[in-house]
Scaffold this motif. Structure first.
Motif, short mmCIF file in Angstrom:
data_model
loop_
_atom_site.label_atom_id
_atom_site.label_comp_id
_atom_site.label_asym_id
_atom_site.label_seq_id
_atom_site.Cartn_x
_atom_site.Cartn_y
_atom_site.Cartn_z
N GLY A 1 0.84 -1.19 0.00
CA GLY A 1 0.00 0.00 0.00
C GLY A 1 0.88 1.24 0.00
N LEU A 2 0.31 2.37 -0.38
CA LEU A 2 1.09 3.61 -0.46
C LEU A 2 1.62 4.06 0.91
CD1 LEU A 2 -0.97 5.71 -3.02
CD2 LEU A 2 1.18 4.51 -3.40
N GLY A 3 0.95 3.61 1.98
CA GLY A 3 1.40 3.99 3.31
C GLY A 3 2.62 3.23 3.78
N TYR A 4 3.01 2.18 3.06
CA TYR A 4 4.19 1.40 3.41
C TYR A 4 5.41 2.14 2.89
CZ TYR A 4 6.72 -2.95 4.47
OH TYR A 4 7.56 -3.88 5.01
N GLN A 5 6.34 2.50 3.77
CA GLN A 5 7.48 3.32 3.38
C GLN A 5 8.40 2.57 2.42
OE1 GLN A 5 9.48 5.51 6.50
NE2 GLN A 5 7.69 5.37 7.82
N SER A 6 8.78 3.25 1.33
CA SER A 6 9.59 2.60 0.30
C SER A 6 10.96 2.19 0.82
CB SER A 6 9.75 3.54 -0.91
OG SER A 6 10.31 4.77 -0.51
N ARG A 7 11.52 2.90 1.79
CA ARG A 7 12.85 2.52 2.31
C ARG A 7 12.77 1.19 3.05
NH1 ARG A 7 13.42 3.61 7.68
NH2 ARG A 7 11.84 4.91 8.67
N ILE A 8 11.63 0.91 3.68
CA ILE A 8 11.46 -0.38 4.36
C ILE A 8 11.25 -1.47 3.32
CG2 ILE A 8 10.14 -1.67 6.07
CD1 ILE A 8 9.36 0.98 7.33
N ALA A 9 10.54 -1.14 2.24
CA ALA A 9 10.35 -2.09 1.14
C ALA A 9 11.70 -2.46 0.52
CB ALA A 9 9.43 -1.50 0.09
N ILE A 10 12.58 -1.47 0.38
CA ILE A 10 13.92 -1.72 -0.16
C ILE A 10 14.73 -2.60 0.80
CG2 ILE A 10 16.14 -0.62 -0.68
CD1 ILE A 10 14.51 1.72 -1.87
N GLN A 11 14.60 -2.34 2.09
CA GLN A 11 15.26 -3.18 3.09
C GLN A 11 14.76 -4.63 2.98
OE1 GLN A 11 15.12 -1.62 7.13
NE2 GLN A 11 15.18 -3.69 7.99
N PHE A 12 13.46 -4.77 2.76
CA PHE A 12 12.86 -6.09 2.57
C PHE A 12 13.48 -6.79 1.36
CE2 PHE A 12 9.67 -8.38 0.03
CZ PHE A 12 9.31 -9.40 0.90
N LEU A 13 13.61 -6.08 0.23
CA LEU A 13 14.15 -6.67 -1.00
C LEU A 13 15.61 -7.05 -0.83
CD1 LEU A 13 12.50 -4.38 -3.70
CD2 LEU A 13 11.78 -6.64 -2.95
N VAL B 266 10.67 -4.26 12.12
CA VAL B 266 11.99 -4.28 11.48
C VAL B 266 12.61 -2.89 11.35
CG1 VAL B 266 11.59 -6.39 10.18
CG2 VAL B 266 10.83 -4.21 9.22
N ASP B 267 11.86 -1.88 11.71
CA ASP B 267 12.36 -0.51 11.54
C ASP B 267 12.16 0.27 12.82
OD1 ASP B 267 13.31 1.64 9.57
OD2 ASP B 267 11.47 2.53 10.36
N LYS B 268 13.27 0.67 13.44
CA LYS B 268 13.19 1.39 14.71
C LYS B 268 12.50 2.74 14.55
CE LYS B 268 17.27 -0.72 16.84
NZ LYS B 268 18.61 -0.49 17.43
N ALA B 269 12.77 3.41 13.43
CA ALA B 269 12.14 4.73 13.22
C ALA B 269 10.63 4.59 13.16
CB ALA B 269 12.66 5.36 11.93
N SER B 270 10.15 3.55 12.44
CA SER B 270 8.71 3.33 12.35
C SER B 270 8.13 2.99 13.71
CB SER B 270 8.41 2.19 11.37
OG SER B 270 8.75 2.57 10.05
N LYS B 271 8.91 2.22 14.50
CA LYS B 271 8.44 1.86 15.83
C LYS B 271 8.30 3.10 16.70
CE LYS B 271 9.36 -1.35 19.61
NZ LYS B 271 10.25 -2.42 20.11
#
Length: 255
Positions: free
Chosen positions: A105-117, A161-166
């Motif tokens: 979804g658009l609300g999912y931050q792309s930097r976390i998606a990149i970390q996932f990939l 998986v992301d401290k900033a998001s937490k």
């Protein structure tokens, strides 16, 4: 309406590409949301339209805009982000031509998606990289399902998986609690003001009642006095009417 859900993960092999766009061959896909994403309007082509195959739709996106600057050393790079009005596709590739993609979804931050990939590429290539070179379309779905499932579960909640998001999530939680507290304070203030207003009204009504009761008491006392005077006058008049003739007769008899 946008969200921050992780929808699905895919692995492609980029064939060809010299002098033209590469062909994206789907090797494995996992629909984490357990549904095919379809969307009309401007984003319809991205998901193949209603009932379309999202993996094929994304392969067209990759072919039209392939990843740039493929990473060395088994790492994924050259990331691209393509968005519709509700979803986004994030993808990148390694030097061996393996392309890793995720739909969110658009609300999912792309930097976390990149970390996932990046993490997916490290694990998937180590396990299936050799097979991927000659694998046919969708032939690695079953073999890699466990890996794709585990990765999607790990990254479905960005705060895991992301401290900033937490931290941002905790800030939003505290912010929400503060807003609730302020709303409760305002309600309590309004209730107190309403109670004070009603108390003032009762005090005013009591004051008016007290004043009216005094006035009524005076009026009743004056009426009682007038009745007493009238009754006294009547008694005196009756006595005069009775006694005067008697007195006159007594005087006549005495003569």
């Amino acid at each position: 309406m946008t969200d921050n859900k992780l929808r699905c993960a895919m692995v492609y092999r980029l064939d060809g590409g010299s002098g033209g766009s590469p062909k994206a061959v789907i090797l494995a896909s996992y629909d984490h949301a357990n549904q095919y994403e379809s969307h009309g309007g401007s984003g319809g082509d991205l998901y193949g339209g209603k009932g379309g195959d999202y993996a094929k739709a994304v392969s067209k996106v990759i072919a039209n805009d392939p990843p740039g600057g493929l990473a060395e050393g088994g790492k994924v790079g050259g990331f691209k982000v393509v968005q519709s009005d509700q979803h986004q596709v994030v993808y990148g590739a390694d030097k061996d031509g393996l392309c890793y993609c995720v739909i969110t979804g658009l609300g999912y931050q792309s930097r976390i998606a990149i970390q996932f990939l990046e993490e997916l590429a490290s694990e998937w290539s180590a396990q299936f990289g050799a097979d991927a070179k000659k694998a046919v379309e969708n032939s690695l779905n079953k073999k890699s399902k466990k890996t794709l499932t585990a990765m999607c579960k790990k990254y479905e909640d960005p705060t895991n998986v992301d401290k900033a998001s937490k931290v941002l999530g905790q800030v939003d939680k505290v912010k929400g609690q503060m807003q609730d507290n302020i709303a409760n304070m305002l309600k309590n203030t309004e209730a107190a003001e309403s109670l004070a207003e009603k108390s003032d009204q009762l005090n005013e009504q009591a004051s008016v009642f007290k004043k009216n009761s005094k006035t009524l008491k005076k009026q009743m006392a004056w009426k009682n006095l007038k009745m007493t005077l009238i009754l006294g006058g009547v008694v005196i008049l009756v006595l005069i009417v009775i006694l005067v003739p008697l007195i006159v007769k007594l005087k006549q008899l005495g003569e």
